[in-house]
Design a protein around this motif. Sequence first.
Motif, mmCIF file in Angstrom:
data_model
loop_
_atom_site.group_PDB
_atom_site.id
_atom_site.type_symbol
_atom_site.label_atom_id
_atom_site.label_comp_id
_atom_site.label_asym_id
_atom_site.label_seq_id
_atom_site.Cartn_x
_atom_site.Cartn_y
_atom_site.Cartn_z
ATOM 1 N N MET B 1 1.158 31.877 -30.589
ATOM 2 C CA MET B 1 2.602 32.188 -29.850
ATOM 3 C C MET B 1 3.683 31.411 -30.154
ATOM 4 O O MET B 1 3.564 30.111 -30.297
ATOM 5 N N ASP B 3 6.576 30.588 -29.042
ATOM 6 C CA ASP B 3 7.534 29.753 -28.241
ATOM 7 C C ASP B 3 6.749 28.841 -27.371
ATOM 8 O O ASP B 3 7.129 28.182 -26.245
ATOM 9 N N ARG B 4 5.747 28.528 -27.987
ATOM 10 C CA ARG B 4 4.624 27.588 -27.226
ATOM 11 C C ARG B 4 5.318 26.111 -27.339
ATOM 12 O O ARG B 4 5.860 25.609 -28.487
ATOM 13 N N GLU B 5 5.148 25.397 -25.965
ATOM 14 C CA GLU B 5 5.947 23.988 -26.197
ATOM 15 C C GLU B 5 4.870 23.268 -26.858
ATOM 16 O O GLU B 5 3.623 23.365 -27.126
ATOM 17 N N ASP B 8 0.632 18.532 -24.589
ATOM 18 C CA ASP B 8 0.031 17.421 -24.011
ATOM 19 C C ASP B 8 -1.572 17.179 -24.479
ATOM 20 O O ASP B 8 -2.114 18.168 -24.849
ATOM 21 N N LEU B 10 -3.843 16.090 -23.057
ATOM 22 C CA LEU B 10 -4.913 16.598 -22.082
ATOM 23 C C LEU B 10 -5.195 17.894 -21.968
ATOM 24 O O LEU B 10 -6.187 18.558 -21.655
ATOM 25 N N GLU B 11 -4.133 18.786 -22.579
ATOM 26 C CA GLU B 11 -4.466 20.311 -22.517
ATOM 27 C C GLU B 11 -5.636 20.807 -23.111
ATOM 28 O O GLU B 11 -6.592 21.585 -22.623
ATOM 29 N N LEU B 13 -8.292 19.194 -23.337
ATOM 30 C CA LEU B 13 -9.728 18.792 -22.624
ATOM 31 C C LEU B 13 -9.520 19.742 -21.372
ATOM 32 O O LEU B 13 -10.767 20.176 -20.763
ATOM 33 N N ILE B 14 -8.271 20.031 -20.858
ATOM 34 C CA ILE B 14 -8.562 21.020 -19.550
ATOM 35 C C ILE B 14 -8.931 22.321 -20.118
ATOM 36 O O ILE B 14 -9.612 23.025 -19.237
ATOM 37 N N GLU B 16 -11.256 22.983 -22.309
ATOM 38 C CA GLU B 16 -12.434 23.065 -22.497
ATOM 39 C C GLU B 16 -13.428 22.946 -21.334
ATOM 40 O O GLU B 16 -14.593 23.020 -21.477
ATOM 41 N N LEU B 17 -12.746 22.545 -20.008
ATOM 42 C CA LEU B 17 -13.628 22.563 -18.645
ATOM 43 C C LEU B 17 -14.224 23.904 -18.657
ATOM 44 O O LEU B 17 -13.787 24.817 -18.923
ATOM 45 N N TRP B 19 -14.611 26.090 -16.472
ATOM 46 C CA TRP B 19 -13.943 27.065 -15.476
ATOM 47 C C TRP B 19 -14.852 28.322 -14.799
ATOM 48 O O TRP B 19 -15.657 28.526 -15.565
#
Lengths: 161, 112
Positions: B1, B3-5, B8, B10-11, B13-14, B16-17, B19
């Motif tokens: 993408m 326009d991806r900023e 972080d 942590l992202e 890691l988040i 890979e949780l 869900w």
Amino acid sequence: MRDLLDDIYREHQQALFSLALSVTRHPASAEDAGQAAFTRLLGRRTPPTGDVRAYVFASVRNAAIDQQRRRGRDGKTCASMFEPAESSPPDADVLADEQQRRLRDAIDQLPAPQREAVILKALGGLSHEQVARITGQSPNTVASRYRRALEKLRGALGDEP
Amino acid sequence: MTDREPQDLLEPLIAELPWRANRRPPQLQAHDPTPIARIAPWLTAVAASFLVLVGVHLSADHRQEPAVVLAEQASARSQPDDLPRYVLLVSADGRLRLYPVPEDTHPKSATP
């Protein structure tokens, strides 16, 4: 249109479902919301213009809000956004497991708007602008919510005091 | 993408949780309309046009000359040699009404 929706769903299915689940806190209702949103999108005579990805996320979110209103306070809700933890094998990385558990718990305990920002940003890979469009907030509000959420998550991991 | 900023740390890691997963994904392919569903709007339009035409035709008929005789007057049945003086007809407004058979067209009145 169907191909585009198919691509968006394939790429973002986890984020879309987690977003719906974050609203309903009820897996079956979140599934219903996804189904309702995509049925509505596929039935449209004219395809949405502009940022279709943000439009799909907004549609799923709205459908989840509808589901939540319909359900009211009845029924059981799931406490966690995550699959029940399985017992770790003996050779598992205990430290990583513990870190992951803390992160999961911290996300579960975030206020809904912050959790939503985390799902859309970190899981969906969307920009602040897109998240703002989906949630009806300003990009600054979204950025601030996301920043606060990450601070809490870092705090839970022990990265920050 | 594009326009991806900036991400972080942590992202990942988040992401890979574990869900909670959707056990019942939306049926994106099942929505393909059947041939009947595809021509349904056309069928509906044709049927509606046909009904309108029939309605106009019947209304025009009933205004000028009654076409449908549904029943005869009871007195006519009691006098077999007599012809009915009233007919039950569908009027122009769609209601059932008894109409007198005009005297000059009644066969009996024409009899010397």
